[in-house]
Design a protein around this motif. Structure first.
Motif, PDB file in Angstrom:
ATOM      1  N   ALA A 110     -11.473   6.701   4.888  1.00  0.00           N
ATOM      2  CA  ALA A 110     -10.423   5.683   4.982  1.00  0.00           C
ATOM      3  C   ALA A 110     -10.681   4.562   3.973  1.00  0.00           C
ATOM      4  CB  ALA A 110     -10.352   5.111   6.395  1.00  0.00           C
ATOM      5  N   GLU A 111     -11.953   4.196   3.831  1.00  0.00           N
ATOM      6  CA  GLU A 111     -12.312   3.168   2.850  1.00  0.00           C
ATOM      7  C   GLU A 111     -12.086   3.680   1.437  1.00  0.00           C
ATOM      8  OE1 GLU A 111     -16.301   0.636   1.573  1.00  0.00           O
ATOM      9  OE2 GLU A 111     -16.102   1.378   3.629  1.00  0.00           O
ATOM     10  N   MET A 112     -12.422   4.949   1.217  1.00  0.00           N
ATOM     11  CA  MET A 112     -12.194   5.550  -0.092  1.00  0.00           C
ATOM     12  C   MET A 112     -10.711   5.541  -0.434  1.00  0.00           C
ATOM     13  SD  MET A 112     -12.549   9.505  -1.198  1.00  0.00           S
ATOM     14  CE  MET A 112     -12.087  10.053  -2.837  1.00  0.00           C
ATOM     15  N   LEU A 113      -9.865   5.924   0.521  1.00  0.00           N
ATOM     16  CA  LEU A 113      -8.426   5.976   0.292  1.00  0.00           C
ATOM     17  C   LEU A 113      -7.878   4.594  -0.032  1.00  0.00           C
ATOM     18  CD1 LEU A 113      -5.891   7.723   0.235  1.00  0.00           C
ATOM     19  CD2 LEU A 113      -5.668   7.364   2.704  1.00  0.00           C
ATOM     20  N   ARG A 114      -8.386   3.577   0.641  1.00  0.00           N
ATOM     21  CA  ARG A 114      -7.954   2.208   0.345  1.00  0.00           C
ATOM     22  C   ARG A 114      -8.315   1.822  -1.078  1.00  0.00           C
ATOM     23  NH1 ARG A 114     -10.529  -2.211  -0.110  1.00  0.00           N
ATOM     24  NH2 ARG A 114     -12.453  -1.435   0.865  1.00  0.00           N
ATOM     25  N   MET A 115      -9.497   2.207  -1.514  1.00  0.00           N
ATOM     26  CA  MET A 115      -9.934   1.890  -2.886  1.00  0.00           C
ATOM     27  C   MET A 115      -9.079   2.621  -3.918  1.00  0.00           C
ATOM     28  SD  MET A 115     -14.070   1.935  -2.415  1.00  0.00           S
ATOM     29  CE  MET A 115     -14.914   0.718  -1.401  1.00  0.00           C
ATOM     30  N   LEU A 116      -8.762   3.870  -3.641  1.00  0.00           N
ATOM     31  CA  LEU A 116      -7.899   4.618  -4.556  1.00  0.00           C
ATOM     32  C   LEU A 116      -6.522   3.977  -4.638  1.00  0.00           C
ATOM     33  CD1 LEU A 116      -8.808   8.277  -3.528  1.00  0.00           C
ATOM     34  CD2 LEU A 116      -9.521   7.095  -5.612  1.00  0.00           C
ATOM     35  N   SER A 117      -6.011   3.525  -3.506  1.00  0.00           N
ATOM     36  CA  SER A 117      -4.710   2.851  -3.495  1.00  0.00           C
ATOM     37  C   SER A 117      -4.753   1.579  -4.331  1.00  0.00           C
ATOM     38  CB  SER A 117      -4.298   2.522  -2.053  1.00  0.00           C
ATOM     39  OG  SER A 117      -4.129   3.702  -1.293  1.00  0.00           O
ATOM     40  N   ASP A 118      -5.865   0.853  -4.235  1.00  0.00           N
ATOM     41  CA  ASP A 118      -6.016  -0.369  -5.032  1.00  0.00           C
ATOM     42  C   ASP A 118      -6.048  -0.035  -6.529  1.00  0.00           C
ATOM     43  OD1 ASP A 118      -6.064  -1.908  -2.748  1.00  0.00           O
ATOM     44  OD2 ASP A 118      -8.249  -2.130  -2.708  1.00  0.00           O
ATOM     45  N   ILE A 119      -6.720   1.053  -6.883  1.00  0.00           N
ATOM     46  CA  ILE A 119      -6.749   1.467  -8.289  1.00  0.00           C
ATOM     47  C   ILE A 119      -5.333   1.726  -8.783  1.00  0.00           C
ATOM     48  CG2 ILE A 119      -7.415   3.339  -9.868  1.00  0.00           C
ATOM     49  CD1 ILE A 119      -9.999   3.636  -8.211  1.00  0.00           C
ATOM     50  N   LEU A 120      -4.527   2.395  -7.957  1.00  0.00           N
ATOM     51  CA  LEU A 120      -3.171   2.764  -8.379  1.00  0.00           C
ATOM     52  C   LEU A 120      -2.246   1.557  -8.506  1.00  0.00           C
ATOM     53  CD1 LEU A 120      -2.761   6.041  -6.316  1.00  0.00           C
ATOM     54  CD2 LEU A 120      -2.756   5.836  -8.815  1.00  0.00           C
ATOM     55  N   ILE A 121      -2.545   0.487  -7.804  1.00  0.00           N
ATOM     56  CA  ILE A 121      -1.735  -0.730  -7.960  1.00  0.00           C
ATOM     57  C   ILE A 121      -1.874  -1.267  -9.380  1.00  0.00           C
ATOM     58  CG2 ILE A 121      -1.532  -3.148  -7.282  1.00  0.00           C
ATOM     59  CD1 ILE A 121      -2.278  -2.277  -4.430  1.00  0.00           C
ATOM     60  N   ASP A 122      -3.094  -1.315  -9.870  1.00  0.00           N
ATOM     61  CA  ASP A 122      -3.346  -1.841 -11.216  1.00  0.00           C
ATOM     62  C   ASP A 122      -3.212  -0.777 -12.301  1.00  0.00           C
ATOM     63  OD1 ASP A 122      -3.913  -4.415 -10.261  1.00  0.00           O
ATOM     64  OD2 ASP A 122      -6.013  -3.889  -9.877  1.00  0.00           O
ATOM     65  N   HIS A 123      -3.409   0.488 -11.925  1.00  0.00           N
ATOM     66  CA  HIS A 123      -3.409   1.574 -12.913  1.00  0.00           C
ATOM     67  C   HIS A 123      -2.606   2.765 -12.381  1.00  0.00           C
ATOM     68  CE1 HIS A 123      -6.617  -0.704 -14.893  1.00  0.00           C
ATOM     69  NE2 HIS A 123      -7.227  -0.754 -13.723  1.00  0.00           N
ATOM     70  N   PRO A 124      -1.289   2.629 -12.295  1.00  0.00           N
ATOM     71  CA  PRO A 124      -0.473   3.708 -11.718  1.00  0.00           C
ATOM     72  C   PRO A 124      -0.535   5.012 -12.500  1.00  0.00           C
ATOM     73  CG  PRO A 124       0.918   2.054 -12.774  1.00  0.00           C
ATOM     74  CD  PRO A 124      -0.459   1.479 -12.701  1.00  0.00           C
ATOM     75  N   LEU A 125      -1.025   4.970 -13.747  1.00  0.00           N
ATOM     76  CA  LEU A 125      -1.161   6.190 -14.541  1.00  0.00           C
ATOM     77  C   LEU A 125      -2.504   6.894 -14.310  1.00  0.00           C
ATOM     78  CD1 LEU A 125       0.391   5.115 -17.966  1.00  0.00           C
ATOM     79  CD2 LEU A 125       1.426   6.550 -16.198  1.00  0.00           C
ATOM     80  N   ASP A 126      -3.298   6.387 -13.386  1.00  0.00           N
ATOM     81  CA  ASP A 126      -4.574   7.026 -13.070  1.00  0.00           C
ATOM     82  C   ASP A 126      -4.291   8.242 -12.189  1.00  0.00           C
ATOM     83  OD1 ASP A 126      -7.074   7.811 -12.035  1.00  0.00           O
ATOM     84  OD2 ASP A 126      -7.870   5.776 -12.243  1.00  0.00           O
ATOM     85  N   ILE A 127      -4.115   9.385 -12.826  1.00  0.00           N
ATOM     86  CA  ILE A 127      -3.691  10.579 -12.096  1.00  0.00           C
ATOM     87  C   ILE A 127      -4.806  11.162 -11.229  1.00  0.00           C
ATOM     88  CG2 ILE A 127      -4.233  12.307 -13.858  1.00  0.00           C
ATOM     89  CD1 ILE A 127      -1.365  13.466 -13.212  1.00  0.00           C
TER      90      ILE A 127
END
Length: 223
Positions: A110-127
């Motif tokens: 769950a913590e990992m998923l939150r971090m990935l979501s945060d990455i996508l906010i700033d870097h939506p092209l991070d596939i």
């Protein structure tokens, strides 16, 4: 720290720029479930042993195999990423990926998923973050999470962006799992038309046909 850019323009730290293009190939291989994915990743790391995202990606892959015996290798990859970051530096995005991998290694999805979501906010092209977000939402039964994760990133994606068809496939599967079969089939067919090797998009369209009791059509589609 030498900052370069990957195929989608994201900043990446690397001592040898040639390794970045090979890492891009490994990521495309991962998205397409290709058997040469590991070969590309090994080549990238041979070209640049301090390629931080190479180590992180290997750590993710060790987890994705779903074999308890590989968990130690995932942690070794994380340690290698940190050591490389200590020698050559790491971008904020790379640091976030290391933190996400750390959470996965610690059994905190769950913590990992939150971090990935945060990455996508700033870097939506991070596939990579996008695909892993889909993975975790799918395997925890969060269909709405799948749909929303890709939906929030779509504003940055358009035809011409490398690997765009794979994003359509991710969206198609999320829509199918959310019960939006019409749009799921539309996006899935568009993904396969653009990239016939996208087995995830093919899978999504087959699911739509199964759910709509179109079995014969589904068999023909898979053929």
């Amino acid at each position: 720290m030498a900052i370069h850019h990957d195929i989608r323009g994201l900043e990446i730290s690397a001592g040898n720029p040639a390794a970045i293009g090979v890492l891009d190939q490994a990521i495309s291989g991962f998205l397409g479930a290709r058997t040469d994915t590991g070969d590309y990743l090994r080549e990238a790391q041979e070209l640049d042993p301090d390629l931080v995202m190479g180590h992180v990606l290997r750590g993710y892959f060790m987890h994705l195999f779903g074999h308890r015996g590989l968990m130690a290798r995932a942690r070794e990859s994380l340690d290698a990423a940190r050591e490389s970051a200590g020698r050559v530096g790491a971008t904020p995005r790379e640091q976030s990926h290391m933190a996400a991998l750390d959470a996965w290694c610690d059994g905190k999805p769950a913590e990992m998923l939150r971090m990935l979501s945060d990455i996508l906010i700033d870097h939506p092209l991070d596939i990579v973050a996008l695909k892993l977000s889909e993975y975790w939402n799918f395997y925890t039964g969060e269909a709405a999470g799948m749909r929303d994760s890709v939906g929030r990133a779509l504003h940055a994606w358009e035809p011409g962006v490398p690997d765009y068809p794979f994003v359509l496939g991710i969206q198609a599967f999320a829509l199918e799992e959310s019960g939006d079969y019409t749009r799921a089939e539309e996006k899935g067919r568009a993904a396969v038309e653009a990239n016939p090797a996208d087995i995830w998009a093919t899978h999504a369209v087959a699911h739509v046909m199964e759910m709509n009791d179109r079995r014969s059509e589904g068999v023909a589609w898979l053929d």
